[in-house]
Design a protein around this motif. Structure first.
Motif, short mmCIF file in Angstrom:
data_model
loop_
_atom_site.label_atom_id
_atom_site.label_comp_id
_atom_site.label_asym_id
_atom_site.label_seq_id
_atom_site.Cartn_x
_atom_site.Cartn_y
_atom_site.Cartn_z
N ALA A 1 -4.29 -0.42 -2.68
CA ALA A 1 -4.02 -1.58 -1.61
C ALA A 1 -3.82 -2.85 -2.28
N VAL B 1 -5.00 4.94 0.31
CA VAL B 1 -5.36 3.53 0.59
C VAL B 1 -7.12 3.44 0.61
N HIS C 1 0.85 -1.29 0.06
CA HIS C 1 0.12 -0.01 -0.16
C HIS C 1 0.96 1.14 -0.05
#
Length: 562
Positions: A174, A169, A158
């Motif tokens: 991610a 994120v 991430h």
């Protein structure tokens, strides 16, 4: 470039072909740069990938497509199965690596703000760890090169730019990173279609199907009045936390103004919709067979209390950094942001048509006394405007037994041989290095210090080749709440927990028997960790993995000196 057929959404949720290579068709070719940060002239990779962060639109719900940021990847050299795209999802592809492989990943940033990539849980040199000091701007590249030294396990990747981690994120950046090794391959574990990665995240949507977060954030934001992207952490329009409190303007489309932004950063964002693998649908069809469920809490701040609705126990076979020595049976498992748990789920004795729901059970204490002090249940309006409060009971996903199979697997009694560090070898075993979570002038910190890009206090310097005990104390009185603590570059053993009042309803759900890289510290708790600083010197991070807290300064450097 060779395009590989992507798995369909139905195939993925049914567990078909998890080992199949899958790349997104039409993947954009990045332009070569004259110089690349992180590059080496001598590193010869076994696997080379390209990873691009870019804006996309994804149809997640009926109606208008949702604007997101997403990772896309392609294999430049090596096994095509190293990259597996998730169909119809904003999540990045699953990266599949083997212990001992030398890996090169060229990261290309196509966002309008700086970004890095952190390989969460991996043991890599400090220049390859995604520290925010190495963030690159739009159109730039950074080359990550490292040998995979971790044991088999469920890791993830991430962004990690200071002030923008939670935002990036939340809007989609991610992905899972799965490592295999010979020890794991020798075990009779569920494989292929019976090995199911499951990423749990909470999100909130507005009436136009767009993700709601802090004011002025995300791929549809225009930045400040000049049209430039906002500076790191500048979701208060440059006025700071106290200035944001006093402002009466700047209301976002979801109804949260500066006061709401301020409270969300302090308390953490909670969404009201649970997504699984980047999709709102949560029905997974399975066969009468054992499954390996690799569950990641990919939420920004929400903590889950996992349990089957029918009360059957959870059989835990792995944690953050791979398999346990032996299976552990739990009535429920606590899973904080960034933590992973691997479950052996055997449906071989269930009747066709059986439906089992994985729940998050109700619990109290995550907000500590701060919740009572600042308005109790009404705080949900400040934490992203969520109708799904912290510690609420709700379903996460449902498993439907849809296919009959003959034959099965037996749960191994012994899973892994773990070589633990020895407490007697710790150089500070009589006086652990203590990090107290603090709050002063509406700023989170450790021992009264908030994040500084390269600064390291004398108490944050360790020696290469040594073993130490670190203690994280979350006993700051009225201003305590739950914090999942992540230490970069380290896998640690949980030595001891001293429970506070906040952990009374959750303490039986901790899985401390295996290697960890993230640990939940509830209000009033003190947790001791044992870790060894091996192989690499340099500057690394430790921080709270409630991403709003991290962006608000609950992060510090530590330095490993040769």
């Amino acid at each position: 470039m060779t395009n590989h057929e992507s798995l369909t959404r139905r195939d993925f949720m049914n567990g078909v072909g998890m080992g199949t290579a899958a790349l997104l068709a039409g993947f954009p070719q990045a332009q070569a740069a004259p110089a690349m940060q992180g590059a080496s002239d001598t590193f010869e990779p076994d696997v080379a990938l390209e990873l691009i962060a870019l804006p996309r639109s994804v149809s997640l719900r009926p109606g208008r497509a949702t604007s997101v940021w997403s990772y896309q990847s392609r294999v430049v050299k090596g096994d095509p199965a190293s990259v597996q795209a998730l169909p119809d999802s904003y999540l990045g592809p699953i990266l599949r690596l083997r212990r001992g492989q030398k890996v090169r990943i060229d990261f290309v940033n196509r966002l309008d703000q700086p970004s890095t990539v952190h390989w969460h849980g991996l043991h890599v040199p400090d220049t390859m760890d995604g520290h925010p000091r190495f963030a690159i701007g739009r159109g730039e590249r950074y080359r990550y090169e490292f040998e995979v030294r971790n044991r088999a396990g469920t890791y993830w990747y991430h962004p990690h730019p200071h002030g923008h981690t939670g935002e990036q994120v939340y809007f989609g950046l991610a992905g899972l990173l799965l490592v295999s090794d010979e020890e794991e391959q020798a075990l009779p574990l569920p494989r292929g279609q019976y090995d199911l990665p499951i990423v749990i995240q909470d999100r909130s949507f507005d009436d136009g199907n767009q993700l709601r977060y802090l004011s002025g954030t995300g791929p549809t934001a225009r930045g400040d009045a000049s049209g430039a992207p906002s500076a790191p952490g500048n979701t208060m329009g440059g006025r700071g936390m106290m200035g944001g409190m006093m402002s009466r303007g700047a209301m976002m489309s979801g109804g949260m103004g500066d006061m709401g932004d301020m409270m969300t950063r302090m308390m953490g964002f909670l969404g009201d919709t649970i997504l699984v693998n980047g999709r709102p649908e949560s029905l997974i069809e399975v066969a009468t067979h054992p499954y390996r469920l690799r569950i990641l809490n990919g939420s920004n701040s929400r903590i889950y209390k996992l349990a089957w609705q029918d009360g059957r126990p959870l059989t835990v076979i792995g944690t953050d950094a791979g398999l346990l020595e032996r299976p552990v049976h739990k009535d429920y498992v606590m899973l904080a942001p960034a933590e992973r748990v691997e479950l052996w789920a055997d449906f071989s004795k269930d009747d066709l048509g059986t439906q089992l729901t994985m729940m998050s059970l109700a619990f109290e204490g995550a907000m500590g006394r701060m919740m009572d002090m600042m308005g109790g249940g009404s705080m949900g309006d400040a934490m992203g405007g969520s109708s799904l409060a912290a510690g609420a009971r709700f379903p996460i996903f449902t498993v439907k037994v849809a296919r009959k199979l003959n034959g099965s697997l037996e749960l191994p009694d012994r899973l892994s041989a773990i070589s633990w560090p020895r407490l007697q070898d710790a150089v500070n075993r009589a006086k652990p290095r203590t990090f107290r979570i603090t709050m002063a002038q509406m700023q989170w910190g450790f021992n009264g210090r908030s994040f500084e890009m390269t600064a390291v206090a004398p108490t944050e310097v360790v020696k290469l080749g040594t073993t130490e005990v670190w203690e994280f104390a979350n006993d700051g009185g009225m201003m305590t709440m739950a914090h999942p603590i992540h230490v970069h570059d380290q896998q640690f053993q949980v030595l001891e927990r001293r429970h506070g009042a906040g952990s009374s309803g959750v303490r039986d759900g901790y899985v401390d028997q295996g290697w960890k890289d993230t640990v939940l510290v509830m209000p009033g708790d003190r947790v001791k960790l044992l870790m060894r600083f091996a192989d690499y010197s340099g500057l690394y991070l430790y921080h709270c993995h409630m991403l709003e807290h991290e962006d608000l300064g609950l992060m510090r450097n530590y330095r490993i000196e040769a």
